[in-house]
Design an enzyme around this catalytic site. Structure first.
Site, PDB file in Angstrom:
ATOM      1  N   TYR A 144       0.734  -1.334  -0.070  1.00 16.83           N
ATOM      2  CA  TYR A 144       0.137   0.034   0.140  1.00 16.83           C
ATOM      3  C   TYR A 144       0.925   1.182   0.071  1.00 16.83           C
ATOM      4  O   TYR A 144       0.326   2.264  -0.011  1.00 16.83           O
ATOM      5  CB  TYR A 144      -1.024  -0.196   1.270  1.00 16.83           C
ATOM      6  CG  TYR A 144      -1.956  -0.969   0.955  1.00 16.83           C
ATOM      7  CD1 TYR A 144      -1.940  -2.257   0.616  1.00 16.83           C
ATOM      8  CD2 TYR A 144      -3.504  -0.614   1.406  1.00 16.83           C
ATOM      9  CE1 TYR A 144      -3.117  -3.211   0.644  1.00 16.83           C
ATOM     10  CE2 TYR A 144      -4.450  -1.645   1.133  1.00 16.83           C
ATOM     11  CZ  TYR A 144      -4.011  -2.888   0.883  1.00 16.83           C
ATOM     12  OH  TYR A 144      -5.146  -3.722   0.597  1.00 16.83           O
ATOM     13  N   LYS A 194       3.861 -14.920   5.184  1.00 16.63           N
ATOM     14  CA  LYS A 194       3.912 -15.808   4.295  1.00 16.63           C
ATOM     15  C   LYS A 194       5.417 -16.089   4.266  1.00 16.63           C
ATOM     16  O   LYS A 194       6.129 -16.068   2.814  1.00 16.63           O
ATOM     17  CB  LYS A 194       3.157 -15.674   2.955  1.00 16.63           C
ATOM     18  CG  LYS A 194       3.223 -16.708   1.858  1.00 16.63           C
ATOM     19  CD  LYS A 194       2.411 -17.740   2.048  1.00 16.63           C
ATOM     20  CE  LYS A 194       2.446 -18.752   0.707  1.00 16.63           C
ATOM     21  NZ  LYS A 194       1.855 -19.887   1.144  1.00 16.63           N
ATOM     22  N   ASP A 230      -2.546 -18.205   3.923  1.00 20.99           N
ATOM     23  CA  ASP A 230      -3.376 -19.117   2.964  1.00 20.99           C
ATOM     24  C   ASP A 230      -4.124 -19.833   3.972  1.00 20.99           C
ATOM     25  O   ASP A 230      -5.297 -20.101   3.882  1.00 20.99           O
ATOM     26  CB  ASP A 230      -2.836 -19.654   1.969  1.00 20.99           C
ATOM     27  CG  ASP A 230      -1.457 -20.350   2.129  1.00 20.99           C
ATOM     28  OD1 ASP A 230      -0.864 -20.035   3.271  1.00 20.99           O
ATOM     29  OD2 ASP A 230      -0.946 -21.232   1.314  1.00 20.99           O
ATOM     30  N   ASP A 254      -5.985  -6.547   5.441  1.00 23.28           N
ATOM     31  CA  ASP A 254      -7.278  -6.105   4.746  1.00 23.28           C
ATOM     32  C   ASP A 254      -8.043  -7.418   4.243  1.00 23.28           C
ATOM     33  O   ASP A 254      -9.348  -7.272   4.424  1.00 23.28           O
ATOM     34  CB  ASP A 254      -6.716  -5.228   3.479  1.00 23.28           C
ATOM     35  CG  ASP A 254      -7.838  -4.343   2.848  1.00 23.28           C
ATOM     36  OD1 ASP A 254      -8.912  -4.440   3.240  1.00 23.28           O
ATOM     37  OD2 ASP A 254      -7.468  -3.831   1.831  1.00 23.28           O
ATOM     38  N   ASP A 258     -11.939  -8.660   5.914  1.00 24.33           N
ATOM     39  CA  ASP A 258     -13.191  -8.857   4.991  1.00 24.33           C
ATOM     40  C   ASP A 258     -13.821 -10.260   5.020  1.00 24.33           C
ATOM     41  O   ASP A 258     -14.870 -10.448   5.132  1.00 24.33           O
ATOM     42  CB  ASP A 258     -12.770  -8.159   3.612  1.00 24.33           C
ATOM     43  CG  ASP A 258     -12.914  -6.829   3.587  1.00 24.33           C
ATOM     44  OD1 ASP A 258     -12.696  -6.074   4.607  1.00 24.33           O
ATOM     45  OD2 ASP A 258     -12.872  -6.103   2.533  1.00 24.33           O
TER      46      ASP A 258
END
Length: 358
Positions: A144, A194, A230, A254, A258
C-alpha cells in the site's frame, strides 16, 4: 459479551469532543450521519460533541481535482480530537492525479494500526459468541505504499510493485497487537505471514513481532502462534474459534478482516478504527456500495460500532458500551434489519431501533 479494551488517550478536563466527519462517497453519506445521531444520543456519558464536516473522496476529486484537500488534513490535525470516515469509491482503473484519500489520511495522521474486531452476536444475552476475534492490520506499509511502475519488456508490458516492510513499523504494530491480546481473557496472538515464500519481507515482519516481548520486557503471559496467510484464511472459515488476536501486514490484514466479516453475516456489521499514538479515526469496514446508494437501505450498524470503538479508544467506555449493547439488542431481536442481513428495514428504521435502546 467481552469488548476489547484499546489503548486510551487522556480524557481529563475535556469539556467538548470535536469530531471530524468525512462521509466521503456512496453510502458513507448515509451511515456517517447515522453514527452522528447515535453519538449525540449518548448525552452526558461523553463530553458535548462538536462536529466538523470535512471533504474527501472520489466525488471530491471529480469536483475539485483533489481527493484529499489539504484543508481537511489541517483541520483534523489542529482542530479535531478524533474523526469518523465513511467510504471511498476508488476507481479500479488508473486515474492520473488520483490516490485513495483513506490511505493518504492514514499516513498523514500516522494512524499505523487498523483494528477490526469481528464479534458475532450470541443467540441469547450472556452466551458466548461463536466468533470473537480482532484483526490488527499494519496500516502504512506493505504494497500500500503504492510504488508501482510499468515498463515494456521483451514479451510485452511488465508491471512491478514495491513492497515495503520495516522493523520500525512491524515493532509498533506488534506492540499494539500484544497490548490487545494481553487485555483479553485468552491472551493469544497469532502472527500472520508468508515467510516460507517471502522470507525477507515477511520474515522481517514475523521476527520483529515475535521479538516484541523480549524488546519490551512485557507480554510474557501472551501465547504466540503463527499461521501462513493462506492457511489462516482456510482455518478462519473452518474453525474461527481458534483465533483471538491476529496481527498481519497491510494487505493480508485487509483481506483477512473482510473474509472474517462473512462469519458474522455482513460487512455491514464490522467496525474498525485507524489508530495512532495521538489520534483515532473510526471507519466502517464496508465499501461505498454504489448499488444501494441513495436507496435508504444501507446498514448503519458498522458506522455506529465504529463510533463506539472510537469512543472506547478515547476512554469513554460507558458511552461506547451503551452503543454496543443497543446494537446487540437490535440485531439479536431481528425485527429491524437491513437487506444485507436478510431484513427489509431502512437505514432510518434500524437507527431509530438502536436509538430506542440507548
Amino acid at each position: 459479551m467481552f469488548r476489547a479494551p484499546l489503548r486510551t488517550f487522556a480524557t481529563s478536563a475535556r469539556q467538548s469532543l470535536k469530531i471530524g466527519l468525512i462521509p466521503a462517497d456512496g453510502i458513507g453519506k448515509e451511515v456517517i450521519p447515522a453514527a452522528k445521531e447515535a453519538i449525540v444520543a449518548l448525552g452526558s456519558d461523553i463530553p458535548k460533541p462538536q462536529f466538523i464536516d470535512l471533504a474527501a473522496g472520489w466525488e471530491t476529486f471529480t469536483r475539485t481535482g483533489v481527493a484529499l484537500p489539504e484543508e481537511t488534513v489541517q483541520v483534523l490535525k489542529n482542530e479535531c480530537d478524533c474523526a469518523l470516515f465513511g467510504s471511498v469509491s476508488s476507481p479500479s482503473r488508473k486515474v492520473i492525479g488520483y490516490s485513495s484519500p483513506i490511505v493518504a489520511l492514514r499516513k498523514e495522521l500516522d494512524l499505523y494500526a487498523n483494528i477490526r474486531p469481528v464479534l458475532s452476536v450470541a443467540p441469547k444475552a450472556g452466551e458466548k459468541p461463536a466468533v470473537d476475534l480482532i484483526v490488527v492490520r499494519e496500516n502504512t506499509e506493505c504494497l500500500y505504499v503504492k510504488q508501482e511502475q510499468q515498463t515494456d519488456g521483451v514479451n510485452g508490458k511488465e508491471a512491478r510493485a514495491t513492497r515495503l516492510i520495516t522493523e520500525y513499523a512491524s515493532k509498533r504494530i506488534g506492540q499494539m497487537a500484544f497490548e490487545l491480546a494481553a487485555a483479553r481473557p485468552r491472551k493469544q496472538l497469532t502472527i500472520i505471514h508468508k515467510s516460507n515464500v517471502l522470507s525477507i519481507t515477511d520474515g522481517l515482519f514475523r521476527e520483529t513481532v515475535r521479538g516484541v516481548p523480549a524488546a519490551t520486557g512485557k507480554y510474557g503471559d501472551v501465547t504466540i502462534a503463527e499461521q501462513l496467510v493462506d492457511s489462516a484464511v482456510y482455518r478462519l472459515f473452518r474453525e474461527p474459534e481458534i483465533f483471538d488476536v491476529m496481527v498481519a501486514p497491510n494487505l493480508y490484514g485487509d483481506i483477512l478482516s473482510d473474509a472474517a466479516a462473512a462469519l458474522v453475516g455482513s460487512l455491514g456489521l464490522i467496525p474498525s478504527i485507524n489508530a495512532g499514538d495521538n489520534f483515532v479515526m473510526g471507519e466502517p469496514v464496508h465499501g461505498s456500495a454504489p448499488d444501494i446508494e441513495g436507496k435508504g437501505i444501507a446498514n448503519p450498524i458498522a458506522s455506529i460500532r465504529s463510533a463506539a470503538l472510537m469512543l472506547r479508544h478515547l476512554g469513554y467506555t460507558k458511552g461506547a458500551d451503551r452503543l454496543d449493547t443497543a446494537v446487540d439488542q437490535v440485531v439479536r431481536e431481528g425485527r429491524y434489519l437491513t437487506p444485507d442481513l436478510k431484513g427489509t428495514s431502512t437505514t432510518r428504521e434500524v437507527l431509530d431501533a438502536v436509538l430506542g435502546k440507548l
